[in-house]
Design a protein around this motif. Structure first.
Motif, short mmCIF file in Angstrom:
data_model
loop_
_atom_site.label_atom_id
_atom_site.label_comp_id
_atom_site.label_asym_id
_atom_site.label_seq_id
_atom_site.Cartn_x
_atom_site.Cartn_y
_atom_site.Cartn_z
N UNK A 164 0.85 -1.19 0.00
CA UNK A 164 0.00 0.00 0.00
C UNK A 164 0.88 1.24 0.00
N UNK A 165 0.45 2.27 -0.74
CA UNK A 165 1.23 3.51 -0.78
C UNK A 165 0.31 4.72 -0.81
N UNK A 199 8.39 -13.79 7.06
CA UNK A 199 7.85 -12.51 6.59
C UNK A 199 8.97 -11.49 6.50
N UNK A 200 8.87 -10.65 5.46
CA UNK A 200 9.79 -9.54 5.27
C UNK A 200 8.98 -8.30 4.93
N UNK A 201 9.57 -7.15 5.14
CA UNK A 201 8.86 -5.92 4.82
C UNK A 201 9.81 -4.80 4.45
N UNK A 202 9.21 -3.76 3.89
CA UNK A 202 10.00 -2.61 3.45
C UNK A 202 9.14 -1.35 3.51
N UNK A 203 9.72 -0.28 4.03
CA UNK A 203 9.19 1.06 3.85
C UNK A 203 10.03 1.67 2.75
N UNK A 204 9.39 2.14 1.70
CA UNK A 204 10.08 2.79 0.59
C UNK A 204 9.61 4.24 0.50
N UNK A 244 5.57 3.98 0.78
CA UNK A 244 5.03 2.68 0.36
C UNK A 244 5.44 1.62 1.38
N UNK A 245 4.47 0.88 1.87
CA UNK A 245 4.70 -0.23 2.79
C UNK A 245 4.42 -1.52 2.04
N UNK A 246 5.42 -2.40 1.99
CA UNK A 246 5.28 -3.70 1.36
C UNK A 246 5.61 -4.76 2.40
N UNK A 247 4.73 -5.74 2.55
CA UNK A 247 4.96 -6.85 3.45
C UNK A 247 4.70 -8.14 2.67
N UNK A 290 -5.12 6.04 -0.94
CA UNK A 290 -4.23 4.89 -0.81
C UNK A 290 -4.26 4.09 -2.10
N UNK A 291 -3.10 3.67 -2.53
CA UNK A 291 -3.01 2.80 -3.70
C UNK A 291 -2.63 1.42 -3.22
N UNK A 292 -3.46 0.45 -3.56
CA UNK A 292 -3.16 -0.95 -3.23
C UNK A 292 -2.50 -1.55 -4.48
N UNK A 293 -1.27 -1.97 -4.36
CA UNK A 293 -0.53 -2.53 -5.48
C UNK A 293 -0.77 -4.04 -5.48
N UNK A 294 -1.22 -4.56 -6.60
CA UNK A 294 -1.57 -5.98 -6.66
C UNK A 294 -0.44 -6.86 -7.15
N UNK A 295 0.58 -6.31 -7.72
CA UNK A 295 1.75 -7.09 -8.17
C UNK A 295 3.01 -6.47 -7.61
N UNK A 296 3.20 -6.60 -6.29
CA UNK A 296 4.34 -5.92 -5.67
C UNK A 296 5.66 -6.55 -6.07
N UNK A 297 6.69 -5.74 -6.04
CA UNK A 297 8.04 -6.25 -6.23
C UNK A 297 8.40 -7.08 -5.01
N UNK A 298 9.17 -8.12 -5.21
CA UNK A 298 9.59 -8.94 -4.07
C UNK A 298 10.51 -8.12 -3.18
N UNK A 299 10.35 -8.29 -1.90
CA UNK A 299 11.19 -7.60 -0.94
C UNK A 299 12.31 -8.52 -0.53
#
Length: 176
Positions: free
Chosen positions: A6-7, A85-90, A109-112, A167-176
Motif C-alpha cells: 500500500x502507498x 515474513x519480510x517488509x519494506x518502507x520505501x 510505500x509499505x510492502x509486506x 491509498x493505492x493498493x498494489x496488486x503485483x508488488x516487487x519482491x522484498x
C-alpha cells in the motif's frame, strides 16, 4: 507468499518521512492490534523489536529485525520468529506531483511479504476447537486493513492535520 502493498503521497520531505518511520516504537499508536513495541538498538541494521499484538482472545509477540537501511529512501526488516515474513518502507520524492501550495511530494510505500503456511502452530495458545488455519484466514484481511490504517494515521501525523488520503493498493508488488 502473500503480500500487502500500500502507498500514498505525503506533502513533506523524504528526510522527514524517513526520520518519522525510524521511530518504530511509535507505531503502536497507529494500530488497533499492536499494543506495544520494545526496541533493542538504535534503528540501524541489527536493531531488534518485540511487537506485542492482541486480537480476539489471542495475544502474540512478534520478533523483528532491521536488515537494511538506505536513508532517506528505504527501511527493510524481517520477522525473526514463528513466521516467514519480510517488509519494506520505501520513500520516494515525487517533485512532479507536488501541488503549487506544497514544498514537497513524497510517496510512502509499505510492502509486506509473508507465508501464512510458515506460521508456527506452537506460537499461539489457541482456544479449544480453534485451528491455526481458521486463525490465519481471519487474520489475513486484518493485515490489509491494518496496513491501510497505519498509512492513513502516519500521513495525518506527518502533515499535522487530517485529510482524505488516497491509498493505492498494489496488486503485483516487487519482491522484498
Amino acid at each position: 507468499m502473500d503480500s500487502v502493498d500500500v502507498s500514498t503521497v505525503v506533502y513533506v520531505s523524504p528526510e522527514e518521512v524517513y526520520e518519522f518511520l525510524m521511530d518504530f516504537p511509535g507505531y503502536a499508536r497507529y494500530s488497533k492490534y499492536l499494543t506495544d513495541v520494545e526496541q533493542r538498538g538504535d534503528g540501524t541494521p541489527g536493531t531488534q523489536y518485540a511487537l506485542r499484538f492482541a486480537w480476539w482472545k489471542l495475544s502474540y509477540t512478534a520478533r523483528s529485525e532491521v536488515v537494511a537501511v538506505d536513508p532517506p529512501d528505504q527501511i527493510d526488516w524481517k520477522i525473526t520468529k514463528d513466521l516467514d515474513a519480510t517488509g519494506r518502507w520505501q520513500i520516494t520524492s515525487l517533485p512532479e506531483e507536488r501541488p503549487a501550495d506544497e514544498d514537497h511530494a513524497t510517496e510512502v510505500r509499505l510492502t509486506v511479504n509473508f507465508d501464512p503456511g510458515s506460521a508456527s502452530s506452537s506460537a499461539l495458545d489457541l482456544p479449544r476447537l480453534v485451528s491455526m488455519d481458521w486463525v490465519i484466514e481471519k487474520v489475513k484481511p486484518l493485515i490489509q486493513e491494518e496496513a491501510e490504517r497505519v498509512v492513513e494515521r502516519i500521513v495525518a501525523d506527518l502533515e499535522g492535520h487530517r485529510r482524505d488520503v488516497e491509498l493505492t493498493i498494489h496488486t503485483s508488488p516487487d519482491a522484498v
